[in-house]
Write a protein that holds these residues in place. Structure first.
Motif, mmCIF file in Angstrom:
data_model
loop_
_atom_site.group_PDB
_atom_site.id
_atom_site.type_symbol
_atom_site.label_atom_id
_atom_site.label_comp_id
_atom_site.label_asym_id
_atom_site.label_seq_id
_atom_site.Cartn_x
_atom_site.Cartn_y
_atom_site.Cartn_z
ATOM 1 N N HIS A 90 0.618 -1.247 -0.161
ATOM 2 C CA HIS A 90 -0.002 -0.027 0.050
ATOM 3 C C HIS A 90 0.883 1.184 -0.022
ATOM 4 N N LYS A 91 0.659 2.103 -0.929
ATOM 5 C CA LYS A 91 1.192 3.401 -1.031
ATOM 6 C C LYS A 91 1.402 4.140 0.203
ATOM 7 N N ASP A 92 0.540 4.176 1.293
ATOM 8 C CA ASP A 92 0.670 4.869 2.388
ATOM 9 C C ASP A 92 1.958 4.435 3.336
ATOM 10 N N PHE A 93 2.265 3.101 2.766
ATOM 11 C CA PHE A 93 3.540 2.628 3.793
ATOM 12 C C PHE A 93 4.782 2.666 3.149
ATOM 13 N N ALA A 94 4.990 3.398 1.779
ATOM 14 C CA ALA A 94 6.132 3.646 1.190
ATOM 15 C C ALA A 94 7.383 3.616 1.868
ATOM 16 N N GLU A 118 2.013 0.371 -12.773
ATOM 17 C CA GLU A 118 1.136 1.014 -11.785
ATOM 18 C C GLU A 118 1.772 2.198 -11.161
ATOM 19 N N GLU A 119 0.937 3.073 -10.601
ATOM 20 C CA GLU A 119 1.646 4.315 -9.727
ATOM 21 C C GLU A 119 2.696 3.802 -8.753
ATOM 22 N N GLN A 120 2.310 2.638 -7.927
ATOM 23 C CA GLN A 120 3.205 2.529 -6.903
ATOM 24 C C GLN A 120 4.598 1.657 -7.656
ATOM 25 N N THR A 121 4.526 0.893 -8.608
ATOM 26 C CA THR A 121 5.334 0.275 -9.159
ATOM 27 C C THR A 121 6.502 1.374 -9.507
ATOM 28 N N LEU A 122 6.045 2.291 -10.035
ATOM 29 C CA LEU A 122 6.835 3.842 -10.388
ATOM 30 C C LEU A 122 7.787 3.885 -9.141
ATOM 31 N N ARG A 123 6.977 4.160 -8.179
ATOM 32 C CA ARG A 123 7.778 4.769 -6.866
ATOM 33 C C ARG A 123 8.604 3.983 -6.398
ATOM 34 N N LEU A 124 8.326 2.478 -6.435
ATOM 35 C CA LEU A 124 9.107 1.677 -5.650
ATOM 36 C C LEU A 124 10.420 1.555 -6.600
ATOM 37 N N MET A 125 10.152 1.479 -8.033
ATOM 38 C CA MET A 125 11.257 1.412 -8.583
ATOM 39 C C MET A 125 12.116 2.456 -8.748
ATOM 40 N N GLU A 126 11.924 3.868 -8.371
ATOM 41 C CA GLU A 126 12.859 4.933 -8.282
ATOM 42 C C GLU A 126 13.728 4.594 -6.996
#
Length: 529
Positions: A90-94, A118-126
């Motif tokens: 969940h993105k709230d627990f990034a 998806e959106e969180q895939t991008l953030r995690l990959m960053e």
């Protein structure tokens, strides 16, 4: 300790990350199944009515069907010690996921074949790119009608700005899905769908001209597979292992975690190519996994892991040397020596006592309040591991106590939950106002649920207008005191007493920067020495 110490060579420590619902927790469980750590999927259950996954052991996770706490699982497979860190999707627990990535040596990123990137895939990959973490991608849910395999590969390259190299290839998709061709080992495995047990492959063909194929695949299916594999070879070439280890190239696997398709190929190749324990940077020097003296750092704290006992466990990643039970180690922030009588090893929610542990291992230390996230343990050397920062929250709410008789319990619960890293706690004067800052609203649900159920304290959250925060510092002490005095309504202090400037927009923060030019504004707490 030589560079080829067998215990270090054995370790593979990685995290499984994904956008919510891509199948990350299912994949984690299937790894445990293939590794023989559990006998059937969903084997660790509370009761028949509430069949939850092995790694989701917090009550709120079972209610919401999401992973909000990183859990650690270890098992032996083909002579290797595999340590999986399952992360919140969940993105709230990034932020929790970010800290977990500081404790692993590589990552498996799960992508849903129906939804793609998806959106969180991008953030995690960053985050993986920031650390140059080696990533293997698993494209899941090939048993559903989804995007074309070549289109998915294009999307991965274009969206994630990384090169990919398929190491397995799907035969069909959705209702036509028959199995996986293992490019890395040049063999074809056709599986029967089985959701709970590991079954032997239906057939194993050595190559695409094997006669055994004809009884299972139509000639047109074999021709299509040959054609697609030629295209894959032409476009993507062979795996460049060095590029993968440098975080520049992602090997890609296809499969269906729920049906056990493509899992063994992924796991076997992972064992073969994934890096072992890597060096870690401290503020003083680089620590190599092969250094003889023990070092490690705390990347997570979890309270009340066992509902029957009021315990707090600090998760420690071992970076060098050998950890031994009941031996004194130096806590560098507190400047004192501690020893641990009951260090824990994890298999999902089952814990066992550890006598010794090695670089790459993650162990749990019972904690009576000595640890904060980022703390370092050594054999006496004064080191501090880098790269486990707090991030600027985006949502701020003031805590309102609903039961004045439980003030002590509320304060203790807030302190422990924020030390775990669930959220950040800021205190504002005058009046000792408690402000909780998070990156998402779900954390407030988790906090109020756990305060009530674990600490017996009830609270409400009053939304504040702030949506930006920056840590502030200055070489000029008078300038720092000046901003704290003149902008008191915008100043709060974090858990370590560092001043933080709160604003309701980027414009407001920029205005403060102009008004107070001697002050430095920081996005993370990492600047603190």
């Amino acid at each position: 300790m030589s560079s080829t110490h067998p215990e270090i060579e054995k370790r593979k420590t990685f995290a499984i990350i994904s956008h919510p619902d891509a199948g990350k927790t299912t994949l984690t469980e299937k790894f445990l199944l293939f590794g023989g750590a559990i006998n059937t999927a969903g084997a660790v259950k509370r009761n028949k009515a509430n069949q939850s996954n092995t790694s989701d052991f917090m009550e709120i996770e079972r209610q919401r069907g999401i992973s909000v706490a990183t859990s650690v699982m270890g098992f032996e497979y083909q002579g290797k010690r595999i340590n999986i860190l399952d992360t919140p999707g969940h993105k709230d627990f990034a932020e929790d996921t970010y800290r977990t990535l500081s404790a692993v040596d590589s990552v498996i990123l799960v992508v849903d074949s129906v939804k793609g990137v998806e959106e969180q895939t991008l953030r995690l990959m960053e985050v993986c790119r920031m650390r140059n973490t080696p990533v293997i991608i698993f494209i899941n849910k090939m048993d559903r009608e989804g995007k074309d395999a070549f289109d998915l590969l294009d999307e991965l390259e274009n969206s994630l700005h990384i090169s990919v190299c398929p190491l397995s290839w799907p035969i069909g998709q959705g209702h036509t899905f028959k199995g996986i061709y293992n490019i890395y080992q040049n063999q074809l495995n056709l599986f029967e769908a089985n959701k709970s047990k590991v079954t032997a492959p239906l057939i194993q063909a050595k190559n695409l001209d094997d006669d055994v194929l004809k009884s299972h695949l139509q000639p047109a299916e074999v021709d299509k597979l040959k054609y697609e594999l030629e295209m894959v070879e032409g476009i993507y070439g062979r795996l460049d292992k060095e590029m993968y280890l440098e975080g520049l190239l992602c090997p890609v696997f296809f499969g269906s975690a729920i049906n056990n398709f493509g899992i063994r190929e992924l796991l076997d190749t992972f064992i073969s190519i994934a890096p072992g324990p890597a060096s870690r940077q401290t503020e003083q020097r680089e620590v190599k996994a092969t250094d003889p003296a023990f070092t490690g750092f705390v990347f997570k704290i979890h309270a009340n892991l066992d509902p029957n006992h009021r315990d707090r466990i600090a998760f420690l990643r071992i970076c060098s040397g050998k950890f031994e039970r009941n031996k004194f180690y130096y806590h560098t922030r507190l400047g004192k020596k501690l020893k641990f009588a009951n260090p824990m090893d994890f298999m999902a929610n089952e814990k066992s006592l550890v006598e010794e542990a090695w670089p790459g291992d993650v162990i749990g230390l019972y904690d009576s309040g000595n640890f904060k996230i980022g703390d370092t343990l050594t054999e006496g050397e004064n080191l501090q591991f880098k790269g486990i920062p707090s991030f600027s929250p985006e949502i701020f709410k003031e805590v309102e106590n609903r039961d004045p008789l439980k003030t002590k319990q509320l304060e203790k619960g807030l302190q422990q939950l924020t030390e775990e890293g669930v959220a950040q706690l800021f205190v504002q004067q005058p009046g000792n106002r408690k402000i909780v800052g998070t990156v998402g609203n779900l954390q407030f649900e988790v906090i109020s649920f756990r305060l009530e159920h674990e600490y017996g304290a009830k609270c409400a959250f009053r939304t504040l207008s702030f949506s930006r925060s920056k840590w502030i510092s200055s070489k000029d002490k008078n300038a720092l005191q000046d901003i704290i005095k003149r902008r008191a309504s915008h100043i709060a202090h974090d858990k370590d007493g560092n001043p933080v400037y709160l604003g309701d927009s980027d414009w407001a923060i920029n205005l403060a920067k102009q008004d107070f030019p001697e002050i430095e504004f920081h996005a993370t707490s990492d600047f603190m020495g």
